[in-house]
Design a protein around this motif. Structure first.
Motif, PDB file in Angstrom:
ATOM      1  N   ALA A 277       0.825  -1.217   0.000  1.00 56.76           N
ATOM      2  CA  ALA A 277       0.000   0.000   0.000  1.00 56.76           C
ATOM      3  C   ALA A 277       0.854   1.260   0.000  1.00 56.76           C
ATOM      4  O   ALA A 277       0.492   2.277  -0.618  1.00 56.76           O
ATOM      5  CB  ALA A 277      -0.915  -0.007   1.227  1.00 56.76           C
ATOM      6  N   LEU A 278       2.020   1.212   0.657  1.00 53.57           N
ATOM      7  CA  LEU A 278       2.866   2.401   0.758  1.00 53.57           C
ATOM      8  C   LEU A 278       3.530   2.734  -0.574  1.00 53.57           C
ATOM      9  O   LEU A 278       3.678   3.915  -0.931  1.00 53.57           O
ATOM     10  CB  LEU A 278       3.927   2.176   1.845  1.00 53.57           C
ATOM     11  CG  LEU A 278       4.859   3.345   2.157  1.00 53.57           C
ATOM     12  CD1 LEU A 278       4.058   4.534   2.700  1.00 53.57           C
ATOM     13  CD2 LEU A 278       5.921   2.919   3.173  1.00 53.57           C
ATOM     14  N   TYR A 279       3.919   1.711  -1.316  1.00 58.59           N
ATOM     15  CA  TYR A 279       4.649   1.939  -2.568  1.00 58.59           C
ATOM     16  C   TYR A 279       3.835   1.452  -3.777  1.00 58.59           C
ATOM     17  O   TYR A 279       4.379   0.924  -4.738  1.00 58.59           O
ATOM     18  CB  TYR A 279       5.994   1.214  -2.531  1.00 58.59           C
ATOM     19  CG  TYR A 279       6.900   1.672  -1.417  1.00 58.59           C
ATOM     20  CD1 TYR A 279       7.492   2.935  -1.442  1.00 58.59           C
ATOM     21  CD2 TYR A 279       7.150   0.847  -0.320  1.00 58.59           C
ATOM     22  CE1 TYR A 279       8.324   3.361  -0.419  1.00 58.59           C
ATOM     23  CE2 TYR A 279       7.988   1.257   0.699  1.00 58.59           C
ATOM     24  CZ  TYR A 279       8.571   2.520   0.653  1.00 58.59           C
ATOM     25  OH  TYR A 279       9.389   2.932   1.666  1.00 58.59           O
ATOM     26  N   LYS A 280       2.535   1.672  -3.751  1.00 57.10           N
ATOM     27  CA  LYS A 280       1.680   1.158  -4.827  1.00 57.10           C
ATOM     28  C   LYS A 280       1.919   1.855  -6.158  1.00 57.10           C
ATOM     29  O   LYS A 280       1.588   1.311  -7.223  1.00 57.10           O
ATOM     30  CB  LYS A 280       0.211   1.296  -4.429  1.00 57.10           C
ATOM     31  CG  LYS A 280      -0.260   2.717  -4.182  1.00 57.10           C
ATOM     32  CD  LYS A 280      -1.714   2.736  -3.718  1.00 57.10           C
ATOM     33  CE  LYS A 280      -2.187   4.151  -3.440  1.00 57.10           C
ATOM     34  NZ  LYS A 280      -2.153   5.005  -4.662  1.00 57.10           N
ATOM     35  N   ASP A 281       2.511   3.067  -6.156  1.00 59.35           N
ATOM     36  CA  ASP A 281       2.759   3.808  -7.399  1.00 59.35           C
ATOM     37  C   ASP A 281       4.251   3.966  -7.682  1.00 59.35           C
ATOM     38  O   ASP A 281       4.633   4.809  -8.511  1.00 59.35           O
ATOM     39  CB  ASP A 281       2.111   5.198  -7.312  1.00 59.35           C
ATOM     40  CG  ASP A 281       0.602   5.106  -7.160  1.00 59.35           C
ATOM     41  OD1 ASP A 281       0.001   4.203  -7.771  1.00 59.35           O
ATOM     42  OD2 ASP A 281       0.031   5.932  -6.416  1.00 59.35           O
ATOM     43  N   ASP A 282       5.086   3.189  -7.022  1.00 61.85           N
ATOM     44  CA  ASP A 282       6.536   3.378  -7.146  1.00 61.85           C
ATOM     45  C   ASP A 282       7.227   2.222  -7.848  1.00 61.85           C
ATOM     46  O   ASP A 282       8.427   1.995  -7.640  1.00 61.85           O
ATOM     47  CB  ASP A 282       7.159   3.560  -5.749  1.00 61.85           C
ATOM     48  CG  ASP A 282       6.693   4.844  -5.076  1.00 61.85           C
ATOM     49  OD1 ASP A 282       6.363   5.795  -5.800  1.00 61.85           O
ATOM     50  OD2 ASP A 282       6.653   4.874  -3.832  1.00 61.85           O
TER      51      ASP A 282
END
Length: 202
Positions: A83-88
């Motif tokens: 969830a923290l790095y869902k766009d990374d």
């Protein structure tokens, strides 16, 4: 014939009285009490079997508790990282999704294990579905993560990718340990059964 029987009985009575008198003349401190007879082989076998089963159950319970704690921590960490790095991770945007779904499926499996005590049949059906989905998702995640191992640098958050890579390796290690543990338990059960059979024959 009657005379012979009577004389034989009289001789046995005199012999018994003589032995009794001899025993009475022995000082009390010189009388040694024989040790208790060993347990019957059947009792020994049952006691040994109960001990082996108890030890096996204790090891299994310890393994279950440790596994439960590890999977809870790992599942929460997987959901948080995904969830923290869902766009990374543009090189493979499904890796964060894999992390979140895998963590949720692990937690669902643990919850179903607890629900099994309340409703055996329903829990068994749901557990079969969740385990099947988790296995398919595990294979899919392995393909997504391992396929970009050489190209993820600069195109995927390093902490996210390495965590996903590490969790997959950890799960493979757990599967290997579970296979080894099951094999060791099987060998121990066979050895215990053979030893009990040998004791019974002896």
């Amino acid at each position: 014939m009657l005379g012979q029987v009577s004389s034989s009985q009289r001789w046995k009575r005199r012999s018994f009285k003589g032995q009794l008198k001899t025993v009475r003349e022995i000082p009390t401190e010189q009388i040694s009490i024989p040790p208790l007879l060993p347990l019957h082989h059947g009792v020994q076998i049952r006691v040994a079997f109960i001990g082996a089963v108890t030890m096996e159950c204790s090891l299994y319970m310890c393994f279950q508790i440790i596994s439960l704690m590890c999977w809870i921590v790992l599942s929460i960490a997987m959901i948080s990282m995904g969830a923290l790095y869902k766009d990374d991770c543009p090189i493979q945007p499904y890796i964060p999704i894999y992390m979140v779904v895998a963590g949720v499926s692990h937690l669902a499996t643990l919850i179903l294990q607890l629900l099994k005590l309340a409703c055996e049949l329903l829990s068994l059906i749901l557990e079969s579905l969740v385990v099947s989905f988790s296995l398919a998702w595990f294979i899919t995640g392995s393909i997504w993560v391992f396929s970009v191992y050489n190209d993820y640098r600069g195109q995927c958050k390093q902490s996210l990718y390495l965590f996903a890579f590490g969790t997959l390796l950890f799960e493979y290690a757990v599967i290997l340990m579970a296979v080894i543990f099951a094999f060791a338990t099987f060998c121990y059960s066979v050895a215990t059964a053979g030893r009990l059979s040998y004791q019974r024959i002896g």
